[in-house]
Design an enzyme around this catalytic site. Structure first.
Site, PDB file in Angstrom:
ATOM      1  N   ASP A  76       0.879  -1.174   0.000  1.00  0.00           N
ATOM      2  CA  ASP A  76       0.000   0.000   0.000  1.00  0.00           C
ATOM      3  C   ASP A  76       0.916   1.223   0.000  1.00  0.00           C
ATOM      4  O   ASP A  76       1.396   1.662   1.041  1.00  0.00           O
ATOM      5  CB  ASP A  76      -0.903  -0.020   1.237  1.00  0.00           C
ATOM      6  CG  ASP A  76      -1.678   1.274   1.430  1.00  0.00           C
ATOM      7  OD1 ASP A  76      -1.744   2.094   0.494  1.00  0.00           O
ATOM      8  OD2 ASP A  76      -2.226   1.468   2.536  1.00  0.00           O
ATOM      9  N   ASN A 124       1.297   8.406   0.329  1.00  0.00           N
ATOM     10  CA  ASN A 124       2.076   9.617   0.108  1.00  0.00           C
ATOM     11  C   ASN A 124       3.294   9.695   1.018  1.00  0.00           C
ATOM     12  O   ASN A 124       4.340  10.215   0.621  1.00  0.00           O
ATOM     13  CB  ASN A 124       1.190  10.844   0.334  1.00  0.00           C
ATOM     14  CG  ASN A 124       0.145  11.001  -0.747  1.00  0.00           C
ATOM     15  OD1 ASN A 124       0.470  11.265  -1.894  1.00  0.00           O
ATOM     16  ND2 ASN A 124      -1.120  10.818  -0.388  1.00  0.00           N
ATOM     17  N   GLY A 143      -9.250   7.873  -5.691  1.00  0.00           N
ATOM     18  CA  GLY A 143      -7.977   7.195  -5.476  1.00  0.00           C
ATOM     19  C   GLY A 143      -8.158   5.711  -5.220  1.00  0.00           C
ATOM     20  O   GLY A 143      -9.108   5.287  -4.537  1.00  0.00           O
ATOM     21  N   ASP A 192      -6.593   3.787  -3.303  1.00  0.00           N
ATOM     22  CA  ASP A 192      -6.543   3.425  -1.883  1.00  0.00           C
ATOM     23  C   ASP A 192      -7.907   3.580  -1.233  1.00  0.00           C
ATOM     24  O   ASP A 192      -8.345   2.717  -0.452  1.00  0.00           O
ATOM     25  CB  ASP A 192      -5.489   4.242  -1.148  1.00  0.00           C
ATOM     26  CG  ASP A 192      -5.680   5.748  -1.287  1.00  0.00           C
ATOM     27  OD1 ASP A 192      -6.362   6.203  -2.220  1.00  0.00           O
ATOM     28  OD2 ASP A 192      -5.122   6.485  -0.455  1.00  0.00           O
ATOM     29  N   ARG A 193      -8.609   4.676  -1.539  1.00  0.00           N
ATOM     30  CA  ARG A 193      -9.968   4.853  -1.005  1.00  0.00           C
ATOM     31  C   ARG A 193     -10.895   3.763  -1.528  1.00  0.00           C
ATOM     32  O   ARG A 193     -11.706   3.207  -0.776  1.00  0.00           O
ATOM     33  CB  ARG A 193     -10.511   6.225  -1.386  1.00  0.00           C
ATOM     34  CG  ARG A 193      -9.918   7.386  -0.613  1.00  0.00           C
ATOM     35  CD  ARG A 193     -10.422   8.708  -1.142  1.00  0.00           C
ATOM     36  NE  ARG A 193     -11.874   8.859  -0.990  1.00  0.00           N
ATOM     37  CZ  ARG A 193     -12.588   9.792  -1.634  1.00  0.00           C
ATOM     38  NH1 ARG A 193     -11.994  10.617  -2.482  1.00  0.00           N
ATOM     39  NH2 ARG A 193     -13.898   9.875  -1.422  1.00  0.00           N
ATOM     40  N   THR A 226      -2.094  11.005   5.505  1.00  0.00           N
ATOM     41  CA  THR A 226      -1.633  12.292   5.007  1.00  0.00           C
ATOM     42  C   THR A 226      -2.825  13.183   4.686  1.00  0.00           C
ATOM     43  O   THR A 226      -2.813  14.391   4.920  1.00  0.00           O
ATOM     44  CB  THR A 226      -0.752  12.097   3.762  1.00  0.00           C
ATOM     45  OG1 THR A 226       0.354  11.265   4.107  1.00  0.00           O
ATOM     46  CG2 THR A 226      -0.235  13.429   3.255  1.00  0.00           C
ATOM     47  N   THR A 262       2.578  27.189  22.874  1.00  0.00           N
ATOM     48  CA  THR A 262       2.240  27.140  21.452  1.00  0.00           C
ATOM     49  C   THR A 262       2.132  25.718  20.925  1.00  0.00           C
ATOM     50  O   THR A 262       1.217  25.396  20.162  1.00  0.00           O
ATOM     51  CB  THR A 262       3.287  27.921  20.633  1.00  0.00           C
ATOM     52  OG1 THR A 262       3.254  29.288  21.030  1.00  0.00           O
ATOM     53  CG2 THR A 262       2.999  27.832  19.140  1.00  0.00           C
TER      54      THR A 262
END
Length: 235
Positions: free
Chosen positions: A9, A12, A88, A90-91, A113, A168
């Protein structure tokens, strides 16, 4: 002769792999070093040159890889995109695998990602979905566009800080955790409006705080849905 199948798989950021009972991940651009030879290599690749990846795989394992493709239908699931090439692979593989696991109205969340949500009815009809940047992508964008805000990834157990942050780093990480939660909640609301029954919530992907999210949502967690879908698409 080897009968071992290697599934890849290629995302990105990371490449997840599985062969038999072994599994792991490497930085995308690398391939897993295996002690045994393999007979087949099945691949889901997003936004990568198929030719270059094929050459790399052949050089490493001495077999011609098989690449999964997004299709209009697969094993009872019907692609809901107007142009299926825009969904995509993968989806596509993840939502097919998710539906085959539960065969009910469902929403599959893939948090990597990018964060994606896809809706599939119990009859196998894919209704479409959503895509937003993942936590690290949002964190990096903030660092690039905001002066003096350079924040590293937080441990999952503090991502859902219950009180306002006093530095922060926590302010960014707690805030991003709440962005993720808010997005998931809004996607679930859409699901309750789209389905006649309460949808099954399925979670996959690598950029997630499973423990924290499981406290808030009744997810079924399957970490390797893309690899599962790869085996269905290329049996």
């Amino acid at each position: 002769m080897s009968d071992i199948v290697l599934d890849l798989d290629v995302g990105n950021s990371y490449t997840k792999w599985r062969t038999g009972t072994q599994r792991g991940s490497v930085v995308t651009g690398e391939l897993p070093a295996l002690e045994q030879s393999v007979a087949r290599v099945r691949v889901s690749a997003v936004a990568h040159s198929e030719n270059l990846l094929s050459q790399q795989i052949q050089g490493m394992y001495h077999v011609q890889p098989e690449f999964a493709k997004t299709s209009k239908t697969l094993l009872g699931v019907h692609n809901g995109y107007d142009d299926i090439s825009q969904l995509g692979v993968d989806r596509w593989l993840a939502l097919v695998a998710a539906w085959h696991r539960v065969q009910s109205d469902l929403i599959v969340f893939d948090l990597g990602t990018a964060m994606t949500a896809d809706y599939v009815r119990a009859d196998g009809n894919h209704l479409g979905g959503y895509i937003v940047p993942g936590l690290n992508a949002m964190r990096n964008a903030l660092g690039q566009r905001t002066r003096d805000v350079r924040v590293h990834e937080s441990a999952s157990d503090v991502m859902l800080g219950g009180v306002p942050a006093t530095n922060t780093g926590d302010a960014v990480n707690f805030g991003l955790g709440r962005v993720q939660i808010g997005w998931i909640k809004s996607c679930i609301v859409v699901g309750t409006q789209s389905f006649s029954n309460s949808p099954t919530l399925i979670l996959t992907g690598g950029d997630l705080a499973v423990k924290d999210l499981s406290q808030l949502f009744r997810f079924q967690y399957f970490p390797d849905l893309v690899l599962e879908g790869l085996a269905l698409a290329l049996p």
